[in-house]
Structure formats: structure tokens, C-alpha cells
Write a protein that holds these residues in place. Structure first.
Motif, mmCIF file in Angstrom:
data_model
loop_
_atom_site.group_PDB
_atom_site.id
_atom_site.type_symbol
_atom_site.label_atom_id
_atom_site.label_comp_id
_atom_site.label_asym_id
_atom_site.label_seq_id
_atom_site.Cartn_x
_atom_site.Cartn_y
_atom_site.Cartn_z
ATOM 1 N N LEU A 468 0.828 -1.210 0.000
ATOM 2 C CA LEU A 468 0.000 0.000 0.000
ATOM 3 C C LEU A 468 0.859 1.256 0.000
ATOM 4 O O LEU A 468 0.595 2.208 -0.754
ATOM 5 N N LEU A 469 1.896 1.280 0.837
ATOM 6 C CA LEU A 469 2.752 2.459 0.906
ATOM 7 C C LEU A 469 3.549 2.649 -0.371
ATOM 8 O O LEU A 469 3.769 3.784 -0.817
ATOM 9 N N THR A 470 3.978 1.559 -0.975
ATOM 10 C CA THR A 470 4.710 1.646 -2.241
ATOM 11 C C THR A 470 3.809 2.162 -3.356
ATOM 12 O O THR A 470 4.208 3.022 -4.159
ATOM 13 N N GLN A 471 2.569 1.650 -3.403
ATOM 14 C CA GLN A 471 1.609 2.108 -4.416
ATOM 15 C C GLN A 471 1.275 3.581 -4.236
ATOM 16 O O GLN A 471 1.257 4.365 -5.197
ATOM 17 N N ALA A 472 0.996 3.972 -2.990
ATOM 18 C CA ALA A 472 0.585 5.348 -2.717
ATOM 19 C C ALA A 472 1.685 6.345 -3.059
ATOM 20 O O ALA A 472 1.403 7.474 -3.477
ATOM 21 N N ALA A 473 2.929 5.933 -2.913
ATOM 22 C CA ALA A 473 4.052 6.829 -3.187
ATOM 23 C C ALA A 473 4.133 7.231 -4.645
ATOM 24 O O ALA A 473 4.693 8.285 -4.980
ATOM 25 N N ILE A 474 3.567 6.415 -5.541
ATOM 26 C CA ILE A 474 3.648 6.705 -6.977
ATOM 27 C C ILE A 474 2.271 6.877 -7.611
ATOM 28 O O ILE A 474 2.155 6.931 -8.838
ATOM 29 N N GLU A 475 1.220 6.942 -6.800
ATOM 30 C CA GLU A 475 -0.139 7.103 -7.335
ATOM 31 C C GLU A 475 -0.442 8.583 -7.526
ATOM 32 O O GLU A 475 -0.487 9.353 -6.577
ATOM 33 N N ASP A 476 -0.672 8.985 -8.766
ATOM 34 C CA ASP A 476 -0.879 10.397 -9.062
ATOM 35 C C ASP A 476 -2.350 10.805 -9.016
ATOM 36 O O ASP A 476 -2.650 11.992 -9.029
ATOM 37 N N ASP A 477 -3.249 9.834 -8.982
ATOM 38 C CA ASP A 477 -4.665 10.163 -8.886
ATOM 39 C C ASP A 477 -4.993 10.465 -7.421
ATOM 40 O O ASP A 477 -4.807 9.615 -6.551
ATOM 41 N N PRO A 478 -5.485 11.669 -7.106
ATOM 42 C CA PRO A 478 -5.679 12.064 -5.711
ATOM 43 C C PRO A 478 -6.641 11.172 -4.950
ATOM 44 O O PRO A 478 -6.388 10.826 -3.798
ATOM 45 N N ALA A 479 -7.758 10.787 -5.583
ATOM 46 C CA ALA A 479 -8.743 9.950 -4.899
ATOM 47 C C ALA A 479 -8.180 8.563 -4.608
ATOM 48 O O ALA A 479 -8.361 8.011 -3.511
ATOM 49 N N LYS A 480 -7.475 7.989 -5.575
ATOM 50 C CA LYS A 480 -6.884 6.664 -5.371
ATOM 51 C C LYS A 480 -5.784 6.713 -4.310
ATOM 52 O O LYS A 480 -5.646 5.796 -3.497
ATOM 53 N N ARG A 481 -5.011 7.790 -4.327
ATOM 54 C CA ARG A 481 -3.937 7.919 -3.344
ATOM 55 C C ARG A 481 -4.511 8.017 -1.932
ATOM 56 O O ARG A 481 -4.019 7.380 -0.997
ATOM 57 N N THR A 482 -5.552 8.795 -1.778
ATOM 58 C CA THR A 482 -6.196 8.932 -0.471
ATOM 59 C C THR A 482 -6.730 7.584 0.002
ATOM 60 O O THR A 482 -6.574 7.213 1.172
ATOM 61 N N ALA A 483 -7.358 6.838 -0.909
ATOM 62 C CA ALA A 483 -7.914 5.529 -0.545
ATOM 63 C C ALA A 483 -6.818 4.568 -0.073
ATOM 64 O O ALA A 483 -7.013 3.802 0.884
ATOM 65 N N LEU A 484 -5.663 4.612 -0.727
ATOM 66 C CA LEU A 484 -4.557 3.745 -0.333
ATOM 67 C C LEU A 484 -4.068 4.077 1.068
ATOM 68 O O LEU A 484 -3.826 3.178 1.887
ATOM 69 N N TYR A 485 -3.942 5.368 1.352
ATOM 70 C CA TYR A 485 -3.478 5.765 2.683
ATOM 71 C C TYR A 485 -4.539 5.499 3.751
ATOM 72 O O TYR A 485 -4.207 5.199 4.903
ATOM 73 N N HIS A 486 -5.803 5.587 3.395
ATOM 74 C CA HIS A 486 -6.860 5.251 4.348
ATOM 75 C C HIS A 486 -6.798 3.767 4.709
ATOM 76 O O HIS A 486 -6.956 3.389 5.881
ATOM 77 N N GLU A 487 -6.583 2.915 3.700
ATOM 78 C CA GLU A 487 -6.494 1.482 3.962
ATOM 79 C C GLU A 487 -5.264 1.164 4.814
ATOM 80 O O GLU A 487 -5.328 0.339 5.739
ATOM 81 N N PHE A 488 -4.149 1.807 4.509
ATOM 82 C CA PHE A 488 -2.942 1.636 5.316
ATOM 83 C C PHE A 488 -3.201 1.984 6.777
ATOM 84 O O PHE A 488 -2.840 1.223 7.695
ATOM 85 N N GLN A 489 -3.843 3.125 7.019
ATOM 86 C CA GLN A 489 -4.113 3.552 8.393
ATOM 87 C C GLN A 489 -5.015 2.554 9.126
ATOM 88 O O GLN A 489 -4.841 2.301 10.316
ATOM 89 N N LYS A 490 -5.971 1.989 8.395
ATOM 90 C CA LYS A 490 -6.883 1.025 9.011
ATOM 91 C C LYS A 490 -6.124 -0.232 9.460
ATOM 92 O O LYS A 490 -6.344 -0.747 10.567
ATOM 93 N N ILE A 491 -5.214 -0.707 8.628
ATOM 94 C CA ILE A 491 -4.465 -1.919 8.971
ATOM 95 C C ILE A 491 -3.581 -1.687 10.190
ATOM 96 O O ILE A 491 -3.589 -2.478 11.140
ATOM 97 N N VAL A 492 -2.805 -0.593 10.174
ATOM 98 C CA VAL A 492 -1.890 -0.387 11.304
ATOM 99 C C VAL A 492 -2.651 0.006 12.567
ATOM 100 O O VAL A 492 -2.172 -0.220 13.684
ATOM 101 N N SER A 493 -3.870 0.557 12.401
ATOM 102 C CA SER A 493 -4.697 0.844 13.567
ATOM 103 C C SER A 493 -5.175 -0.446 14.233
ATOM 104 O O SER A 493 -5.392 -0.489 15.445
ATOM 105 N N GLU A 494 -5.336 -1.490 13.455
ATOM 106 C CA GLU A 494 -5.741 -2.790 14.005
ATOM 107 C C GLU A 494 -4.541 -3.573 14.549
ATOM 108 O O GLU A 494 -4.631 -4.222 15.589
ATOM 109 N N GLU A 495 -3.410 -3.493 13.850
ATOM 110 C CA GLU A 495 -2.251 -4.293 14.246
ATOM 111 C C GLU A 495 -1.352 -3.582 15.263
ATOM 112 O O GLU A 495 -0.576 -4.240 15.962
ATOM 113 N N LEU A 496 -1.421 -2.269 15.312
ATOM 114 C CA LEU A 496 -0.756 -1.460 16.340
ATOM 115 C C LEU A 496 0.732 -1.774 16.549
ATOM 116 O O LEU A 496 1.151 -2.199 17.621
ATOM 117 N N PRO A 497 1.561 -1.535 15.545
ATOM 118 C CA PRO A 497 3.000 -1.576 15.819
ATOM 119 C C PRO A 497 3.398 -0.454 16.775
ATOM 120 O O PRO A 497 4.412 -0.534 17.462
#
Length: 535
Positions: A468-497
Motif C-alpha cells: 500500500l505504501l509503495t503504491q501510494a508513493a507513486i499514485e498520481d490520482d488524488p482519490a486513489k492515493r487517499t484511498a490507499l493511505y486510508h487502507e494503510f491507516q486502518k491496517i496499522v490501527s488494528e495491528e498497532l505496531p
């Protein structure tokens, strides 16, 4: 093909795939009730290792470095970009090519012209030497200089974060190639006696004491309003508080003061308190879990239980006197990519006990489930030491015994944490505007590195998060980029490193007669050329 003549709102670092080409430069802005001239004394809390922001990050270098060097663009408080050293810019449709047109009157402090060769040299220097350089320019193919005032930066993949990265000298200072290309740059004598490109030029530096700068009258935007800047290095917070009260210090960004002192100073009729201008830095406090070490923290239910045991409202309201806000995400709440729909882990002792039981850690002798050590970042008692002391009885409520392990100094703490010699660590970490710069480093499995502080310090590894982080770093579409970072936040919010605690009490205290203090997203990491004293 290029799009042009549009203002780009990065509403998050590249939330438009269109390019920009607009506006003209004006002289330093003088407010109607302001006056030209005068001196400004600025507080710094720590010794300056280098005055060259291409080599060093952190406030001690970024604040003076943003006066001594110019950036290509500026960013305002709405995450919008404006011309500075670059009069205009264009971005290709595929997001891989950025073209900047430089101001043709710009010169360095030694009167040599600023050219595209200097910009190309600066980009490559940052890529190789800045702590964030390799992530910011990971897909850089080339920096071309078709003429002295045109710079073409090409990437093999889209780089939606680039405009943010060139909007502060803290991330890309424009260096004179003819000065810094002589020998190894880390040993260049001009690192602490710079020849710069910014609105103020170097005069004198006494390590550990002060730095003096004066207005550069040939600055391309027009001479700054102030005549002189003096950066005073004061490690003693009590002495700094007294200096602000007396008027010896006029401007204190990121002040190294106790929260109670900041609250008291805010009531001083001669001083003003502003909390604007830190959205780009985006600092957060959090608890890190060492996932490289065998033990209870390997179990996600244990980490979730600890999250439920921490009362963030109590920390922010009582311990930190409402000068911070609770944090529940890997991204700062000011980030345009922030996901507000996450589990808050509000204090819940019953849920914590339930999770610990399910994880297989029952209460034993002395009502104890297990024991952990807790380290904390030294030097910020209100944000780390006091919170660590609060956590000891708080976790004891669920049968977790905490042993506090204070470090006598920063090197000791850094050595322990960077070598994964800890259980829990309470730290302060910056987002740096775009997740590419300051967030991914804490969660990418490729950044688990011993001996390097503020990398992936928990040792967290999740292939999906990497993807997700690799994809978001090169995603130029704003809506898609936001969605990728939202999904990333959801995962780490559940796994809590890590468990996020709160925002940093970012603020600026300054003399009330001071006008036009920078309040864009970079705050004091922006130039002071518009600052003026009132008449």
C-alpha cells in the motif's frame, strides 16, 4: 503534454494531477502598520551541528537554514503552492516530469547567479545526503538543465510529493554548486559558514551560543523587511522563559519550554501565542512496541489491550493542559490523507483485561501478568517523562508491571532504541507533510535497520502495508492515493505496531508587535522575509 495555468492545492501533496504555471513575484510584504528595519532575536533550543539543511534534518538546522537558503516554491496554510525561486512550474500528465522556470535575477550571497545547474546539484546532494533524500527521490531518473533558468526533473514513476518536497529549504535548499562541489560535502567548511540563496546572509556563528544573519539586499524577491536576525541557543527552558518575558527573545518557534510556562507566557500582554504553522511537520507522540523481541508484545491482543489502558483524554487535558489533542492514527490529523474513521481505543479496563486473558496471559503471583520496561525520549518531560510515569500505574490496573528506564542523555536513548534494546518506547516523530517522507519510514519492512534512529523502530513487517505504501508513493490520482493511505491507516490501527497518543504542542510565542510571522504549513521552516515590526 502538459496542463498549465492552474493553482495546485495539494490538499495533500499532489491531490491534483494537473500542473501549475502562474503568478508573479512581489517584494517582501510590508503590512500597512509595519515598518522596515529592525532586528529579530529567535530562540533555538539545541546546538546546531550543521547550517546546511541538505545534510541535516531537525529544527536546529531547518529554522536558520530556511533563512540562509531559498526553496523553489512556498506552501501556504491551505496546502497550496506559490512561486518563490521558481517563477513557474509545469507537471506532465503522467506525473513523472516536473519543469521549473527560475527567477532570472536571483543571485547567491557571493553575487554569482543562481542557475539550473545549482538546482540540479542541490537535488542530487539532498538525494545522497539528506536523511529523507533516498525516499524523496527514490525513482529519480535525471535532472536536466536545458538552459540556465530551466530545470527538468524526471522520474521513472509518478512523484506526487515533489512539490511539497521543494516548498521548504528544510527538504531542498538551493546550494551554490561552485561552493559545495569542492571536495566531500560533509567536510565542506561552508556547512557552518554558508554562502546561501535566501533572504538573509551569514554573518557569524558561535557554536552553542548564537548565529547572526543580516538582510541580503540583492534577494530576488526584494530585500526582507528586517535588517538582522540573531538566533540565540538556550538549552535551559527557565532561562528562555525569562528571556521571553524580558523581551530579550522576540520569536520562539517549537519552544523548548514546559507546558505550564507556555500557558503563563500566553497571558503576557506583550506576547502572542500562535498554534498555526506546524501542519507540515505534523509531529505525534506515540508508544512503540518492540516486535523484534520474543515476548507478550508479539501478540496483537496485548498491544490492543495496552491501547485500551491509556486514557488519551486525561493525558491531553490534564497532563498537557489542553495544549495537545488525542491521536489515533499513523497520520497527523492535519494531514489531507488523515482517516477519521478509525478505532479510537478509548479507555476501557474491562476490554483490556478481556484481551489479555484471550491472549493467554492470566494474572499470576502478585496479580501480575507480565513485566515490561518503558524507555522514553529524553528532554521533553511534559510529553514523554510525565506520560511514562502516568502509564506505570495505568498498566498496573490490568496486571502489567512497568519498569521505567530513563536515559541520561540523547545518545544513550538513541543507542538503545536504534539497536532494538527495549520493550516499550515513548517517542516524538514527525510526519513531514507527505507520508512518503515522514510516515512510510516507520512502517516499511525495508526500513527495519539497526543503528538508525527514527527508521522502522518497532520492527513491524506486513507485506500488505509495504504494498500500500509503495503504491501510494507513486499514485498520481488524488482519490486513489487517499484511498490507499486510508487502507494503510486502518491496517496499522488494528495491528498497532505503535499506539498513538497525541499531537505535539506545536506553537510559536512571539512579541505582539511582530507582524507577518510565517503561518503556512511549514511555520518557521519558511523564510522570514515578510516579518516586520509594527510602527
Amino acid at each position: 503534454m502538459y496542463h498549465s495555468r492552474r493553482l495546485i492545492s495539494i490538499a495533500a501533496v499532489g491531490l491534483f494531477s494537473v500542473a501549475t504555471l502562474f503568478s508573479t513575484l512581489a517584494n517582501a510584504q510590508l503590512p500597512p502598520n509595519g515598518k522596515k528595519g529592525g532586528s529579530l532575536t529567535v530562540l533555538s533550543s539545541s546546538a546546531i551541528n550543521s547550517l546546511n539543511p541538505a545534510l541535516q534534518s531537525g529544527t536546529a538546522t531547518a529554522i536558520p537554514g530556511s533563512q540562509l537558503f531559498a526553496s523553489l516554491l512556498l506552501a501556504d496554510d491551505k496546502w497550496q503552492f506559490h512561486p518563490y525561486l521558481a517563477d513557474s512550474w509545469e507537471k506532465s500528465d503522467d506525473g513523472k516530469v516536473y519543469t521549473f522556470k527560475l527567477n532570472k535575477t536571483a543571485v547567491f550571497h557571493d553575487d554569482k547567479p543562481i542557475t539550473s545547474e545549482d538546482v540540479a546539484f542541490s537535488v542530487m546532494t539532498v538525494k545522497e545526503n539528506h536523511p529523507f533524500g533516498k525516499s524523496m527521490y527514490a525513482n529519480l531518473e535525471s535532472v536536466e538543465t536545458p538552459d540556465p533558468h530551466t530545470v527538468v526533473i524526471k522520474f521513472s514513476q509518478p512523484n506526487p510529493a515533489l512539490l511539497l518536497e521543494v516548498s521548504t529549504p528544510a527538504l531542498l535548499p538551493i546550494l551554490p554548486k561552485h561552493i559545495y562541489n569542492e571536495g566531500p560535502i560533509r567536510s565542506n567548511p561552508h556547512n557552518n559558514k554558508p554562502i546561501g540563496s535566501g533572504p538573509f546572509k551569514f554573518v557569524d556563528y558561535k557554536p552553542g551560543q548564537y548565529l547572526t544573519m543580516e538582510r541580503f539586499d540583492k534577494f530576488f524577491k526584494g530585500p526582507a523587511n528586517l535588517d538582522k536576525l540573531t538566533l540565540v541557543i538556550m538549552k535551559d527552558g527557565n532561562a528562555a522563559t525569562l528571556a521571553l518575558q524580558r523581551g530579550d527573545i522576540h520569536y520562539a518557534p517549537y519552544p523548548p519550554l514546559r507546558i505550564s510556562d507556555i500557558a503563563r507566557l500566553s497571558k503576557n500582554p506583550k506576547l502572542a501565542l500562535s498554534r498555526k504553522g506546524y501542519e507540515g511537520a505534523g509531529p505525534l507522540t506515540w508508544i512503540e512496541y518492540n516486535l523484534t523481541k520474543e515476548g507478550p508484545l508479539q501478540n496483537v491482543k496485548v498491544r490492543q489491550a495496552i491501547a485500551y489502558l491509556i486514557d488519551r483524554d486525561f493525558i491531553t487535558e490534564k497532563l498537557q493542559q489542553n495544549q495537545t489533542k488525542p491521536a489515533y492514527s499513523a497520520l497527523h490529523p492535519a494531514s489531507p490523507f488523515f482517516n477519521k474513521d478509525l478505532e479510537h481505543y478509548s479507555f476501557n479496563l474491562d476490554e483490556a483485561n478481556k484481551l489479555l486473558d484471550e491472549a493467554g496471559f492470566p494474572r499470576k503471583d502478585g496479580d501480575v501478568r507480565f513485566k515490561l520496561t518503558l524507555d522514553y525520549f529524553p528532554g521533553s518531560p511534559d510529553l514523554t517523562k510525565n506520560v511514562a510515569e502516568y502509564m506505570r500505574p495505568q498498566l498496573d490496573k490490568a496486571g502489567i508491571t512497568i519498569e521505567l528506564r530513563p536515559s541520561p542523555d540523547m545518545p544513550t536513548w538513541a543507542r538503545r532504541i536504534s539497536n532494538y534494546d527495549y520493550d516499550l518506547n515513548l517517542d516524538i516523530v514527525y510526519n513531514w507533510g507527505d507520508p512518503v517522507i515522514g510516515v512510510a519510514r516507520s512502517y516499511m519492512s525495508t526500513n527495519v535497520r539497526k543503528g538508525v534512529v527514527w527508521a522502522n523502530m518497532s520492527g513491524y513487517k506486513n507485506p500488505k502495508v509495504d504494498e500500500l505504501l509503495t503504491q501510494a508513493a507513486i499514485e498520481d490520482d488524488p482519490a486513489k492515493r487517499t484511498a490507499l493511505y486510508h487502507e494503510f491507516q486502518k491496517i496499522v490501527s488494528e495491528e498497532l505496531p505503535v499506539t498513538w497518543l497525541g499531537t505535539y504542542p506545536s506553537n510559536t510565542i512571539h512579541a505582539k508587535q511582530l507582524l507577518n510571522t510565517p503561518e503556512g504549513i511549514w511555520g518557521a521552516f519558511a523564510p522570514f522575509d515578510d516579518i516586520a515590526w509594527s510602527k
